[in-house]
Design a protein around this motif. Sequence first.
Motif, PDB file in Angstrom:
ATOM      1  N   ARG A  19       0.787  -1.413   0.006  1.00  0.00           N
ATOM      2  CA  ARG A  19      -0.117   0.040  -0.199  1.00  0.00           C
ATOM      3  C   ARG A  19       0.750   1.330  -0.020  1.00  0.00           C
ATOM      4  O   ARG A  19       0.454   2.497  -0.407  1.00  0.00           O
ATOM      5  CB  ARG A  19      -0.749   0.085   1.172  1.00  0.00           C
ATOM      6  N   HIS A  20       1.992   1.217   0.406  1.00  0.00           N
ATOM      7  CA  HIS A  20       2.737   2.395   0.606  1.00  0.00           C
ATOM      8  C   HIS A  20       4.063   2.570  -0.277  1.00  0.00           C
ATOM      9  O   HIS A  20       5.289   1.885  -0.050  1.00  0.00           O
ATOM     10  CB  HIS A  20       3.025   2.483   2.064  1.00  0.00           C
ATOM     11  N   GLU A  21       4.009   3.056  -1.481  1.00  0.00           N
ATOM     12  CA  GLU A  21       5.254   3.010  -2.352  1.00  0.00           C
ATOM     13  C   GLU A  21       6.558   3.502  -1.897  1.00  0.00           C
ATOM     14  O   GLU A  21       7.547   3.125  -2.089  1.00  0.00           O
ATOM     15  CB  GLU A  21       4.925   4.037  -3.703  1.00  0.00           C
ATOM     16  N   SER A  22       6.054   4.653  -0.694  1.00  0.00           N
ATOM     17  CA  SER A  22       7.602   4.841  -0.132  1.00  0.00           C
ATOM     18  C   SER A  22       8.388   3.955   0.488  1.00  0.00           C
ATOM     19  O   SER A  22       9.612   4.207   0.464  1.00  0.00           O
ATOM     20  CB  SER A  22       7.122   6.210   0.891  1.00  0.00           C
ATOM     21  N   LEU A  23       7.926   3.044   0.921  1.00  0.00           N
ATOM     22  CA  LEU A  23       8.560   1.892   1.596  1.00  0.00           C
ATOM     23  C   LEU A  23       9.250   0.921   0.588  1.00  0.00           C
ATOM     24  O   LEU A  23      10.177   0.112   0.784  1.00  0.00           O
ATOM     25  CB  LEU A  23       7.609   0.814   2.408  1.00  0.00           C
ATOM     26  N   ARG A  24       9.023   1.164  -0.679  1.00  0.00           N
ATOM     27  CA  ARG A  24       9.541   0.341  -1.900  1.00  0.00           C
ATOM     28  C   ARG A  24      10.304   1.394  -2.737  1.00  0.00           C
ATOM     29  O   ARG A  24      10.743   0.983  -3.946  1.00  0.00           O
ATOM     30  CB  ARG A  24       8.534  -0.299  -2.702  1.00  0.00           C
ATOM     31  N   THR A  25      10.577   2.386  -2.265  1.00  0.00           N
ATOM     32  CA  THR A  25      11.343   3.494  -3.289  1.00  0.00           C
ATOM     33  C   THR A  25      12.562   3.765  -3.095  1.00  0.00           C
ATOM     34  O   THR A  25      13.095   3.840  -1.827  1.00  0.00           O
ATOM     35  CB  THR A  25      10.507   4.889  -3.084  1.00  0.00           C
ATOM     36  N   VAL A  26      13.602   3.670  -4.099  1.00  0.00           N
ATOM     37  CA  VAL A  26      14.872   3.969  -3.927  1.00  0.00           C
ATOM     38  C   VAL A  26      15.376   5.096  -5.227  1.00  0.00           C
ATOM     39  O   VAL A  26      14.546   5.382  -6.011  1.00  0.00           O
ATOM     40  CB  VAL A  26      15.909   2.662  -4.182  1.00  0.00           C
ATOM     41  N   PHE A  27      16.593   5.517  -4.769  1.00  0.00           N
ATOM     42  CA  PHE A  27      17.059   6.726  -5.500  1.00  0.00           C
ATOM     43  C   PHE A  27      18.259   6.323  -6.120  1.00  0.00           C
ATOM     44  O   PHE A  27      19.438   6.970  -5.503  1.00  0.00           O
ATOM     45  CB  PHE A  27      16.942   7.945  -4.889  1.00  0.00           C
ATOM     46  N   PRO A  28      18.601   5.493  -6.964  1.00  0.00           N
ATOM     47  CA  PRO A  28      19.837   5.229  -7.454  1.00  0.00           C
ATOM     48  C   PRO A  28      20.486   6.192  -8.176  1.00  0.00           C
ATOM     49  O   PRO A  28      19.665   7.015  -8.872  1.00  0.00           O
ATOM     50  CB  PRO A  28      19.856   3.954  -8.255  1.00  0.00           C
ATOM     51  N   LEU A  29      22.009   6.588  -7.868  1.00  0.00           N
ATOM     52  CA  LEU A  29      22.536   7.703  -8.917  1.00  0.00           C
ATOM     53  C   LEU A  29      22.809   7.326 -10.084  1.00  0.00           C
ATOM     54  O   LEU A  29      23.128   6.100 -10.591  1.00  0.00           O
ATOM     55  CB  LEU A  29      23.774   8.100  -8.425  1.00  0.00           C
ATOM     56  N   THR A  30      22.391   8.211 -11.200  1.00  0.00           N
ATOM     57  CA  THR A  30      22.825   7.831 -12.547  1.00  0.00           C
ATOM     58  C   THR A  30      23.493   9.079 -12.931  1.00  0.00           C
ATOM     59  O   THR A  30      24.034   9.888 -12.355  1.00  0.00           O
ATOM     60  CB  THR A  30      21.594   7.932 -13.570  1.00  0.00           C
ATOM     61  N   ASP A  31      23.860   8.994 -14.383  1.00  0.00           N
ATOM     62  CA  ASP A  31      24.918  10.136 -14.952  1.00  0.00           C
ATOM     63  C   ASP A  31      24.216  11.434 -14.752  1.00  0.00           C
ATOM     64  O   ASP A  31      24.551  12.666 -14.555  1.00  0.00           O
ATOM     65  CB  ASP A  31      25.240   9.725 -16.467  1.00  0.00           C
ATOM     66  N   ASN A  32      22.973  11.539 -14.684  1.00  0.00           N
ATOM     67  CA  ASN A  32      22.020  12.626 -14.737  1.00  0.00           C
ATOM     68  C   ASN A  32      21.486  13.141 -13.208  1.00  0.00           C
ATOM     69  O   ASN A  32      20.630  13.763 -13.179  1.00  0.00           O
ATOM     70  CB  ASN A  32      20.756  12.527 -15.580  1.00  0.00           C
ATOM     71  N   GLY A  33      22.140  12.150 -12.303  1.00  0.00           N
ATOM     72  CA  GLY A  33      21.623  12.531 -10.807  1.00  0.00           C
ATOM     73  C   GLY A  33      20.671  11.458 -10.435  1.00  0.00           C
ATOM     74  O   GLY A  33      20.769  10.437 -11.130  1.00  0.00           O
ATOM     75  N   PRO A  34      20.113  11.753  -9.172  1.00  0.00           N
ATOM     76  CA  PRO A  34      19.465  10.434  -8.777  1.00  0.00           C
ATOM     77  C   PRO A  34      18.104  10.242  -9.376  1.00  0.00           C
ATOM     78  O   PRO A  34      17.601  11.248 -10.223  1.00  0.00           O
ATOM     79  CB  PRO A  34      19.035  11.143  -7.254  1.00  0.00           C
ATOM     80  N   ARG A  35      17.649   8.980  -9.664  1.00  0.00           N
ATOM     81  CA  ARG A  35      16.451   8.540 -10.318  1.00  0.00           C
ATOM     82  C   ARG A  35      15.755   7.934  -9.175  1.00  0.00           C
ATOM     83  O   ARG A  35      16.031   6.983  -8.672  1.00  0.00           O
ATOM     84  CB  ARG A  35      16.887   7.818 -11.522  1.00  0.00           C
ATOM     85  N   GLN A  36      14.272   8.141  -9.348  1.00  0.00           N
ATOM     86  CA  GLN A  36      13.343   7.535  -8.540  1.00  0.00           C
ATOM     87  C   GLN A  36      13.027   6.030  -9.121  1.00  0.00           C
ATOM     88  O   GLN A  36      12.568   5.840 -10.343  1.00  0.00           O
ATOM     89  CB  GLN A  36      12.113   8.185  -8.333  1.00  0.00           C
ATOM     90  N   VAL A  37      12.818   4.908  -8.474  1.00  0.00           N
ATOM     91  CA  VAL A  37      12.555   3.459  -9.049  1.00  0.00           C
ATOM     92  C   VAL A  37      11.833   3.172  -7.792  1.00  0.00           C
ATOM     93  O   VAL A  37      12.250   2.893  -6.699  1.00  0.00           O
ATOM     94  CB  VAL A  37      13.782   2.710  -8.874  1.00  0.00           C
ATOM     95  N   ILE A  38      10.744   2.703  -7.992  1.00  0.00           N
ATOM     96  CA  ILE A  38       9.701   1.837  -7.266  1.00  0.00           C
ATOM     97  C   ILE A  38       9.765   0.559  -7.434  1.00  0.00           C
ATOM     98  O   ILE A  38       9.599  -0.070  -8.339  1.00  0.00           O
ATOM     99  CB  ILE A  38       8.240   2.413  -7.384  1.00  0.00           C
ATOM    100  N   MET A  39      10.315  -0.168  -6.381  1.00  0.00           N
ATOM    101  CA  MET A  39      10.562  -1.622  -6.498  1.00  0.00           C
ATOM    102  C   MET A  39       9.324  -2.256  -6.096  1.00  0.00           C
ATOM    103  O   MET A  39       8.294  -1.614  -5.575  1.00  0.00           O
ATOM    104  CB  MET A  39      11.436  -1.890  -5.294  1.00  0.00           C
ATOM    105  N   SER A  40       9.206  -3.533  -6.753  1.00  0.00           N
ATOM    106  CA  SER A  40       8.102  -4.492  -6.418  1.00  0.00           C
ATOM    107  C   SER A  40       7.992  -4.732  -5.159  1.00  0.00           C
ATOM    108  O   SER A  40       9.123  -4.804  -4.461  1.00  0.00           O
ATOM    109  CB  SER A  40       7.907  -5.866  -7.468  1.00  0.00           C
TER     110      SER A  40
END
Length: 116
Positions: A40-61
């Motif tokens: 129910r809470h995407e924030s508990l599955r969200t990571v911010f890996p660094l890319t060449d363009n800065g951090p990118r939001q990824v919502i894990m399963s």
Amino acid sequence: MVCESVRPESAAYNVTCALRLDGALNVSALRAAFVDVVERHESLRTVFPLTDNGPRQVIMSTSQVVSDLAPILVQGGEDLRERCRRSLRLVSTSRNRSRCAPPCCGEMIRPTRMSW
């Protein structure tokens, strides 16, 4: 994310706790409740890996975040306390945790004998 970049050693956004439960425990019901909250809470599955363009939001399963919560067996009181300390220390001191590891995790630690 910004706070981690400024003070990567800080555990300011890590909330760690250990709960002691006495009595019979329905492990499958506990796991189902944990899965439900994480789902129910995407924030508990969200990571911010660094890319060449800065951090990118990824919502894990949910399946990438939630373990099977199989009990980790320990030998009595001192082993139980040490395992809890180690688990809590790992979570609270993980640098840049939200960049690659899920922000939510759990373990079930159980003594092999209850009279400790």
